[in-house]
Design a protein around this motif. Structure first.
Motif, PDB file in Angstrom:
ATOM      1  N   PHE A  68       0.684  -1.355  -0.175  1.00  0.00           N
ATOM      2  CA  PHE A  68      -0.095   0.053   0.173  1.00  0.00           C
ATOM      3  C   PHE A  68       0.934   1.173   0.114  1.00  0.00           C
ATOM      4  N   SER A  69       1.882   1.234   0.955  1.00  0.00           N
ATOM      5  CA  SER A  69       2.692   2.310   0.858  1.00  0.00           C
ATOM      6  C   SER A  69       3.485   2.668  -0.506  1.00  0.00           C
ATOM      7  N   LEU A  70       3.953   1.465  -1.075  1.00  0.00           N
ATOM      8  CA  LEU A  70       4.746   1.516  -2.093  1.00  0.00           C
ATOM      9  C   LEU A  70       3.840   2.182  -3.302  1.00  0.00           C
ATOM     10  N   GLY A  71       2.523   1.737  -3.339  1.00  0.00           N
ATOM     11  CA  GLY A  71       1.433   2.034  -4.346  1.00  0.00           C
ATOM     12  C   GLY A  71       1.121   3.486  -4.211  1.00  0.00           C
ATOM     13  N   MET A  72       1.062   3.979  -3.031  1.00  0.00           N
ATOM     14  CA  MET A  72       0.771   5.490  -2.667  1.00  0.00           C
ATOM     15  C   MET A  72       1.948   6.376  -3.089  1.00  0.00           C
ATOM     16  N   ASP A  73       3.054   5.926  -3.083  1.00  0.00           N
ATOM     17  CA  ASP A  73       4.188   6.671  -3.408  1.00  0.00           C
ATOM     18  C   ASP A  73       4.353   6.864  -5.149  1.00  0.00           C
ATOM     19  N   ILE A  74       3.962   5.653  -5.600  1.00  0.00           N
ATOM     20  CA  ILE A  74       3.990   5.593  -7.132  1.00  0.00           C
ATOM     21  C   ILE A  74       2.966   6.594  -7.542  1.00  0.00           C
ATOM     22  N   LEU A  75       1.788   6.662  -7.013  1.00  0.00           N
ATOM     23  CA  LEU A  75       0.587   7.504  -7.400  1.00  0.00           C
ATOM     24  C   LEU A  75       1.096   9.103  -7.306  1.00  0.00           C
ATOM     25  N   LEU A  76       1.821   9.086  -6.402  1.00  0.00           N
ATOM     26  CA  LEU A  76       2.251  10.564  -5.906  1.00  0.00           C
ATOM     27  C   LEU A  76       3.407  11.029  -7.087  1.00  0.00           C
ATOM     28  N   GLY A  77       3.793   9.978  -7.726  1.00  0.00           N
ATOM     29  CA  GLY A  77       4.859  10.178  -8.760  1.00  0.00           C
ATOM     30  C   GLY A  77       6.216   9.931  -8.536  1.00  0.00           C
ATOM     31  N   PHE A  78       6.578   9.370  -7.667  1.00  0.00           N
ATOM     32  CA  PHE A  78       8.066   8.655  -7.507  1.00  0.00           C
ATOM     33  C   PHE A  78       8.154   7.435  -8.137  1.00  0.00           C
ATOM     34  N   ASP A  79       9.249   7.196  -8.634  1.00  0.00           N
ATOM     35  CA  ASP A  79       9.571   6.066  -9.105  1.00  0.00           C
ATOM     36  C   ASP A  79       9.935   4.968  -8.255  1.00  0.00           C
ATOM     37  N   LEU A  80      10.024   3.712  -8.386  1.00  0.00           N
ATOM     38  CA  LEU A  80       9.834   2.583  -7.840  1.00  0.00           C
ATOM     39  C   LEU A  80      11.134   2.582  -6.766  1.00  0.00           C
ATOM     40  N   ASP A  81      12.283   3.110  -7.178  1.00  0.00           N
ATOM     41  CA  ASP A  81      13.503   3.047  -6.569  1.00  0.00           C
ATOM     42  C   ASP A  81      13.268   3.706  -5.209  1.00  0.00           C
ATOM     43  N   ASN A  82      12.852   5.086  -5.573  1.00  0.00           N
ATOM     44  CA  ASN A  82      12.640   6.136  -4.333  1.00  0.00           C
ATOM     45  C   ASN A  82      11.459   5.534  -3.448  1.00  0.00           C
ATOM     46  N   SER A  83      10.565   4.994  -4.116  1.00  0.00           N
ATOM     47  CA  SER A  83       9.156   4.385  -3.138  1.00  0.00           C
ATOM     48  C   SER A  83      10.033   3.494  -2.187  1.00  0.00           C
ATOM     49  N   ILE A  84      10.869   2.477  -2.640  1.00  0.00           N
ATOM     50  CA  ILE A  84      11.463   1.490  -1.868  1.00  0.00           C
ATOM     51  C   ILE A  84      12.268   2.130  -0.767  1.00  0.00           C
ATOM     52  N   LYS A  85      12.856   3.171  -1.077  1.00  0.00           N
ATOM     53  CA  LYS A  85      13.801   3.964   0.066  1.00  0.00           C
ATOM     54  C   LYS A  85      12.792   4.689   0.794  1.00  0.00           C
ATOM     55  N   HIS A  86      11.911   5.126   0.563  1.00  0.00           N
ATOM     56  CA  HIS A  86      10.793   5.790   1.583  1.00  0.00           C
ATOM     57  C   HIS A  86      10.225   4.633   2.458  1.00  0.00           C
ATOM     58  N   ALA A  87       9.973   3.401   2.017  1.00  0.00           N
ATOM     59  CA  ALA A  87       9.428   2.342   2.740  1.00  0.00           C
ATOM     60  C   ALA A  87      10.187   2.023   3.637  1.00  0.00           C
ATOM     61  N   PHE A  88      11.566   1.947   3.499  1.00  0.00           N
ATOM     62  CA  PHE A  88      12.437   1.432   4.674  1.00  0.00           C
ATOM     63  C   PHE A  88      13.481   2.426   5.014  1.00  0.00           C
ATOM     64  N   ASN A  89      12.837   3.798   4.983  1.00  0.00           N
ATOM     65  CA  ASN A  89      13.553   4.927   5.589  1.00  0.00           C
ATOM     66  C   ASN A  89      13.799   4.663   7.097  1.00  0.00           C
ATOM     67  N   PRO A  90      12.733   4.348   8.013  1.00  0.00           N
ATOM     68  CA  PRO A  90      12.898   4.337   9.275  1.00  0.00           C
ATOM     69  C   PRO A  90      14.082   3.491   9.822  1.00  0.00           C
ATOM     70  N   PHE A  91      14.573   2.527   8.996  1.00  0.00           N
ATOM     71  CA  PHE A  91      15.449   1.623   9.339  1.00  0.00           C
ATOM     72  C   PHE A  91      16.961   2.203   8.844  1.00  0.00           C
ATOM     73  N   LEU A  92      16.911   3.309   8.030  1.00  0.00           N
ATOM     74  CA  LEU A  92      18.093   3.721   7.509  1.00  0.00           C
ATOM     75  C   LEU A  92      18.730   4.818   8.479  1.00  0.00           C
ATOM     76  N   VAL A  93      17.864   5.420   9.024  1.00  0.00           N
ATOM     77  CA  VAL A  93      18.343   6.646  10.018  1.00  0.00           C
ATOM     78  C   VAL A  93      18.435   6.223  11.374  1.00  0.00           C
TER      79      VAL A  93
END
Length: 77
Positions: free
Chosen positions: A17-42
């Motif tokens: 669902f999160s990836l789908g919303m990011d794609i609908l907002l205009g992000f590409d798949l690579d950025n969508s995956i980065k947004h989904a796993f961002n809490p683990f990166l920081v």
């Protein structure tokens, strides 16, 4: 075991669902995956260690509960 399966199913559906919303907002798949796993990166190293420790404890509690139920069933026969 059912609780673990439901948890994993919910995780997969929410990430999709999160990836789908990011794609609908205009992000590409690579950025969508980065947004989904961002809490683990920081996270700091100590936060990651604590997260992994809690995850391992959760998995062991599922295994221990299953083993304990199996022993009770054998003892009643």
């Amino acid at each position: 075991m059912k609780i673990l399966g439901i948890t994993i199913l919910m995780l997969i559906l929410l990430v999709a669902f999160s990836l789908g919303m990011d794609i609908l907002l205009g992000f590409d798949l690579d950025n969508s995956i980065k947004h989904a796993f961002n809490p683990f990166l920081v996270k700091d190293v100590t936060e990651l260690v604590l997260f992994l420790f809690l995850l391992v404890m959760l998995l062991f509690s599922f295994i221990y509960r299953k083993k304990k139920k199996g022993n009770k069933a054998k003892g009643q026969q």
